[in-house]
Scaffold this active site. Structure first.
Site, mmCIF file in Angstrom:
data_model
loop_
_atom_site.group_PDB
_atom_site.id
_atom_site.type_symbol
_atom_site.label_atom_id
_atom_site.label_comp_id
_atom_site.label_asym_id
_atom_site.label_seq_id
_atom_site.Cartn_x
_atom_site.Cartn_y
_atom_site.Cartn_z
ATOM 1 N N HIS B 34 -2.161 8.682 -10.579
ATOM 2 C CA HIS B 34 -3.008 9.814 -10.946
ATOM 3 C C HIS B 34 -3.436 10.615 -9.727
ATOM 4 C CE1 HIS B 34 -5.616 6.536 -9.725
ATOM 5 N NE2 HIS B 34 -6.465 7.472 -9.330
ATOM 6 N N HIS B 115 -4.157 13.873 -3.885
ATOM 7 C CA HIS B 115 -3.128 12.894 -3.539
ATOM 8 C C HIS B 115 -2.902 11.923 -4.694
ATOM 9 C CE1 HIS B 115 -6.906 10.774 -2.719
ATOM 10 N NE2 HIS B 115 -6.233 9.652 -2.923
#
Lengths: 170, 170
Positions: B34, B115
């Protein structure tokens, strides 16, 4: 891609289920505790998008569902899965039927038994041992579930949520 | 209860991330791959329900977000987390800002670096070893993400999806 539809019970009930799953459920890490309401089905991402309005309609049409968990049970001798038994009621039956008819029709192998798995892939000896203890546990829990979730499966066997549908919402 | 908001990338990108996470990420089993877009926050279930319209407004106001994954990077020396770098762009920045202002305001410790974590809690030696290889991997991927997910954390540290919000939908 492989999809499925589930109800996630409350955090409290998920935590309870996980306290057993940690020890007895080989699929513990792949999905949170859940009640399956539509069996796995295979479709393309494009095809799935055409089904989204159907899922939305079903959610809109139905009201939140009260579930009652009454005991720990087992599918033995069919298989060694141990589960929290969720009493079958009209609301669950209606939801399941809606999710398996019209554009969502699919062949299913078994009749529908709502449940939250807490142990699976146990050896016969493990199952005998685990279930003989767990069937004595006093379970009595009622709660209301106000949404269902459409999930897809990753290559490692885990499930990610695609979309949430709230009952009674457009 | 502890909540957070994430983007789930495509199945393809999640599968790629998991091929690394399986070996290097101690939190591999707790959440699918995620991009965090709102840091963890603590609130009651009742309080959370009052925030749902705000999440819905944000989703409605914004359009799907194009993300570009350009390389494998590391937060070292701050910590030994290795990640797929998602280029910061205006759409991601706008989403992040909306999710941290008004009724959703919260203190955050770090500036926002989008990220996808693929390794964490590595020892210094492991990190040196892993990162010296992974930083050479050629990564170049673009995709569009059309929704975000609000999640809550269970007692075992894993995350369950509470609700999905599609960009551009009411």
């Amino acid at each position: 891609m492989k999809y499925g539809v589930v109800l996630f019970p409350s955090k409290k009930l998920q935590d309870t289920a996980n306290s057993y799953r940690k020890r007895y459920d080989s699929r513990y890490a792949l999905i949170p505790p859940h009640i399956t309401v539509k069996e796995q089905f295979e479709t393309s991402t494009d095809e799935l998008e055409t089904l989204i309005p159907t899922f939305r309609d079903i959610a809109h049409k139905l009201k939140p569902i009260t579930i009652n968990v009454t005991k720990i049970s087992s599918f033995s001798p069919a298989n060694n899965t141990v589960y929290l038994k969720v009493e079958k009621n009209d609301d669950l039956k209606t939801l399941y039927e809606h999710l398996h008819s019209g554009p969502l029709a699919q062949e299913v192998e078994y009749s529908y038994i709502p449940h939250i798995t807490i142990g699976q892939n146990l050896s016969d000896d493990e199952h005998l041992d685990v279930y003989s203890q767990l069937k004595l546990v006093d379970v009595n829990h009622e709660e209301v579930i106000d949404r269902f979730h459409l999930l897809y499966q990753l290559d490692n066997g885990s499930w990610t949520v695609y979309e949430t549908f709230r009952f009674g919402h457009e």
